[in-house]
Design a protein around this motif. Structure first.
Motif, mmCIF file in Angstrom:
data_model
loop_
_atom_site.group_PDB
_atom_site.id
_atom_site.type_symbol
_atom_site.label_atom_id
_atom_site.label_comp_id
_atom_site.label_asym_id
_atom_site.label_seq_id
_atom_site.Cartn_x
_atom_site.Cartn_y
_atom_site.Cartn_z
ATOM 1 N N SER A 1 49.875 33.318 -19.184
ATOM 2 C CA SER A 1 48.524 32.819 -19.500
ATOM 3 C C SER A 1 47.486 33.441 -18.571
ATOM 4 O O SER A 1 46.360 33.696 -18.980
ATOM 5 N N ILE A 2 47.873 33.647 -17.339
ATOM 6 C CA ILE A 2 46.957 34.277 -16.383
ATOM 7 C C ILE A 2 46.675 35.719 -16.807
ATOM 8 O O ILE A 2 45.535 36.182 -16.802
ATOM 9 N N VAL A 3 47.735 36.414 -17.200
ATOM 10 C CA VAL A 3 47.556 37.810 -17.650
ATOM 11 C C VAL A 3 46.673 37.835 -18.892
ATOM 12 O O VAL A 3 45.791 38.688 -19.019
ATOM 13 N N ALA A 4 46.904 36.872 -19.803
ATOM 14 C CA ALA A 4 46.083 36.810 -21.013
ATOM 15 C C ALA A 4 44.621 36.556 -20.652
ATOM 16 O O ALA A 4 43.707 37.085 -21.294
ATOM 17 N N ALA A 5 44.398 35.749 -19.606
ATOM 18 C CA ALA A 5 43.035 35.407 -19.201
ATOM 19 C C ALA A 5 42.279 36.602 -18.626
ATOM 20 O O ALA A 5 41.056 36.552 -18.469
ATOM 21 N N SER A 6 42.989 37.672 -18.317
ATOM 22 C CA SER A 6 42.335 38.885 -17.810
ATOM 23 C C SER A 6 41.565 39.599 -18.919
ATOM 24 O O SER A 6 40.680 40.408 -18.659
ATOM 25 N N HIS A 7 41.932 39.320 -20.153
ATOM 26 C CA HIS A 7 41.316 39.968 -21.317
ATOM 27 C C HIS A 7 41.376 41.488 -21.221
ATOM 28 O O HIS A 7 40.465 42.187 -21.679
ATOM 29 N N ILE B 1 46.068 27.724 -18.927
ATOM 30 C CA ILE B 1 46.785 27.905 -17.669
ATOM 31 C C ILE B 1 47.124 26.535 -17.071
ATOM 32 O O ILE B 1 48.251 26.299 -16.610
ATOM 33 N N GLY B 2 46.129 25.624 -17.119
ATOM 34 C CA GLY B 2 46.346 24.290 -16.602
ATOM 35 C C GLY B 2 47.428 23.542 -17.367
ATOM 36 O O GLY B 2 48.237 22.812 -16.775
ATOM 37 N N GLN B 3 47.434 23.749 -18.671
ATOM 38 C CA GLN B 3 48.450 23.093 -19.503
ATOM 39 C C GLN B 3 49.847 23.533 -19.090
ATOM 40 O O GLN B 3 50.773 22.717 -18.950
ATOM 41 N N TRP B 4 50.034 24.845 -18.913
ATOM 42 C CA TRP B 4 51.364 25.350 -18.520
ATOM 43 C C TRP B 4 51.713 24.933 -17.090
ATOM 44 O O TRP B 4 52.903 24.739 -16.784
ATOM 45 N N LEU B 5 50.693 24.773 -16.260
ATOM 46 C CA LEU B 5 50.945 24.256 -14.914
ATOM 47 C C LEU B 5 51.544 22.849 -15.020
ATOM 48 O O LEU B 5 52.503 22.508 -14.321
ATOM 49 N N GLY B 6 50.982 22.046 -15.924
ATOM 50 C CA GLY B 6 51.493 20.697 -16.140
ATOM 51 C C GLY B 6 52.942 20.698 -16.614
ATOM 52 O O GLY B 6 53.780 19.954 -16.088
ATOM 53 N N VAL B 7 53.230 21.557 -17.588
ATOM 54 C CA VAL B 7 54.598 21.641 -18.109
ATOM 55 C C VAL B 7 55.544 22.108 -17.007
ATOM 56 O O VAL B 7 56.669 21.592 -16.868
ATOM 57 N N GLU C 1 50.317 41.312 -12.497
ATOM 58 C CA GLU C 1 49.746 39.981 -12.290
ATOM 59 C C GLU C 1 48.652 39.972 -11.231
ATOM 60 O O GLU C 1 47.658 39.249 -11.375
ATOM 61 N N CYS C 2 48.833 40.731 -10.167
ATOM 62 C CA CYS C 2 47.812 40.731 -9.105
ATOM 63 C C CYS C 2 46.506 41.359 -9.595
ATOM 64 O O CYS C 2 45.419 40.946 -9.188
ATOM 65 N N GLN C 3 46.612 42.353 -10.452
ATOM 66 C CA GLN C 3 45.403 42.943 -11.016
ATOM 67 C C GLN C 3 44.805 42.015 -12.059
ATOM 68 O O GLN C 3 43.584 41.848 -12.155
ATOM 69 N N ALA C 4 45.663 41.395 -12.842
ATOM 70 C CA ALA C 4 45.201 40.514 -13.904
ATOM 71 C C ALA C 4 44.487 39.296 -13.332
ATOM 72 O O ALA C 4 43.466 38.859 -13.870
ATOM 73 N N ILE C 5 45.019 38.742 -12.255
ATOM 74 C CA ILE C 5 44.414 37.533 -11.705
ATOM 75 C C ILE C 5 43.028 37.835 -11.130
ATOM 76 O O ILE C 5 42.124 37.016 -11.202
#
Lengths: 247, 247
Positions: free
Chosen positions: A156-162, A129-135, A110-114
């Motif tokens: 979602s954050i890891v996914a956002a690393s592409h 990411i924002g949506q899951w933050l809301g949930v 996660e630290c590398q992904a972010i």
DNA sequence: TGCGTTAAGTGGTCTTACCAATTGTGCCCA
DNA sequence: TGGGCACAATTGGTAAGACCACTTAACGCA
């Protein structure tokens, strides 16, 4: 699969079958979607019996490398990392305190992904990411639902690393990580102050991605993990005290 | 393996066999070293034919979950992460630029591992890291040997973290990482200045572990990775220029 | 030209037979 | 009485053949 190379005809049949596929996959002769030779033909070509061939085909199929369709044929599959979730669970579950240690793998990824997400996240990523933050915020009082939302937020954050390798590794640990999230929630969810801090910490993590600052995002995430550790340490101490007094 | 739970007798034989093992492993009824029921007996109990049973046993054996010994019996194995090296190689090799992206997974694991190593490394760990540093420096001019020493140097650091999940993940990527090391060396080894810097960078990484400073160690390692990236960027630019002039 | 039926091709499962490795038991000899 | 050797039993390894079940293709008829 990394055997010493000896004359192929002298190798046990099962190893020759594995080598057959490995060579053709790595050479690009067999690609995802390709249909391989029918079982009976392949058995003749490899000079093995069909039962033995099926043993190996089943193995490769269970890993997702082969897509076997009854009546249709056998196709090269897209290697399925989901199968590894079970395998990693088996692998690591033979260790003591594995859920705690899984935190290390989680932090690593996660630290590398972010960091990568800070530069690579697109609008859809940030929205998710924002949506899951809301949930997550809505489910703070529910260990099961909150644990799932927490997991999805981080995923979602890891996914956002592409990054394919990071998402692959994260996917392999998914079952253990999800279990870890839920277990963590169960030790802390009754304390409203902690729960409030939890939502806040996740919000700050999210904002640091939006700010596109890799070092800050890494730091915020580590702080988030450290807060969680401290919270659980206090919970354990408190539980221990209560246990002593009761004794 | 995560199938929808239906009546066991209605499930295909292969799924019942997998469920049989999964249940008993997770329940602790079958532990590493235990000998399972002989094939012919197990086939009768599960109401399947021996060839089908063998298909699943072979699959579990290839993952290291079962240790099948000809003439002796079948034992519960310690799940073997080495098999995953091949699988990850297949999995990720279906992606473009996978060696580059594997760097992300490598950075994730190594940066977290080095932080842990600062507090957890013992004398033997430090000695081993130092030993591989020595070999690395001696083999700076040899891409193959130097690449291997480089890999072993970094692997020793991960081992020094004493984190089972990080070593497991690193082991799963071992083949790709080793290939990556050697490929990187091949693009840079002819430049003596770069080679000198390489040795120095590794020395600084080692010293930061000895100093037991997690933030500094993380930073030194990232600098080391960044230097490597810059070196390869310059090499590619140079190669491109030469290519253009030649055209 | 389209639909339905049939046949061929393919994977799924099983029984039976035999080979090969390991282990255990019994007998013989010192 | 103990040790060694030989044989038998137990276990996994491999294969052939048979039959079931699903999918696809081809052919014939309307």
């Amino acid at each position: 699969m990394n055997e010493v190379l000896v004359s192929e005809s002298k190798q046990p049949g099962s190893k020759r079958i594995v080598a057959y596929f490995k060579e053709r996959l790595l050479r690009g002769e067999l690609k995802v979607g390709d249909r391989i030779m029918p079982e009976r033909e392949l058995a003749v070509e490899l000079e093995v019996g069909r039962p033995l061939l099926r043993e190996v085909l089943r193995s490769l199929s269970m890993l997702g490398l082969l897509d076997v369709r009854h009546g249709s044929g056998t196709y090269i599959g897209k290697a399925d990392i989901r199968v590894l979730s079970d395998f990693f669970t088996f692998c690591l579950s033979q260790e003591q305190d594995i859920l705690d240690d899984t935190m290390q793998a989680r932090m690593a990824i996660e630290c590398q992904a972010i960091r990568l997400a800070c530069s690579r996240a697109n609008e859809a990523d940030l929205a998710r990411i924002g949506q899951w933050l809301g949930v997550l915020i809505k489910t703070l009082g529910d260990p099961e639902e909150g644990g799932k939302a927490d997991f999805m937020f981080h995923q979602s954050i890891v996914a956002a690393s592409h990054s394919r390798s990071l998402t692959t590794l994260y996917g392999a640990l998914a079952e253990l990580l999800q279990l870890s999230h839920v277990e963590r929630r169960k030790t802390t969810y009754r304390n409203p102050e902690i729960i409030g801090d939890l939502g806040e910490a996740h919000r700050e993590v999210f904002l640091s991605i939006v700010a596109k600052d890799p070092d800050q995002a890494d730091q915020r995430l580590r702080e988030h993990f450290a807060i969680g550790d401290e919270v659980r340490r206090k919970s354990l101490i408190e539980a221990y005290r209560k246990g002593s007094e009761g004794a």
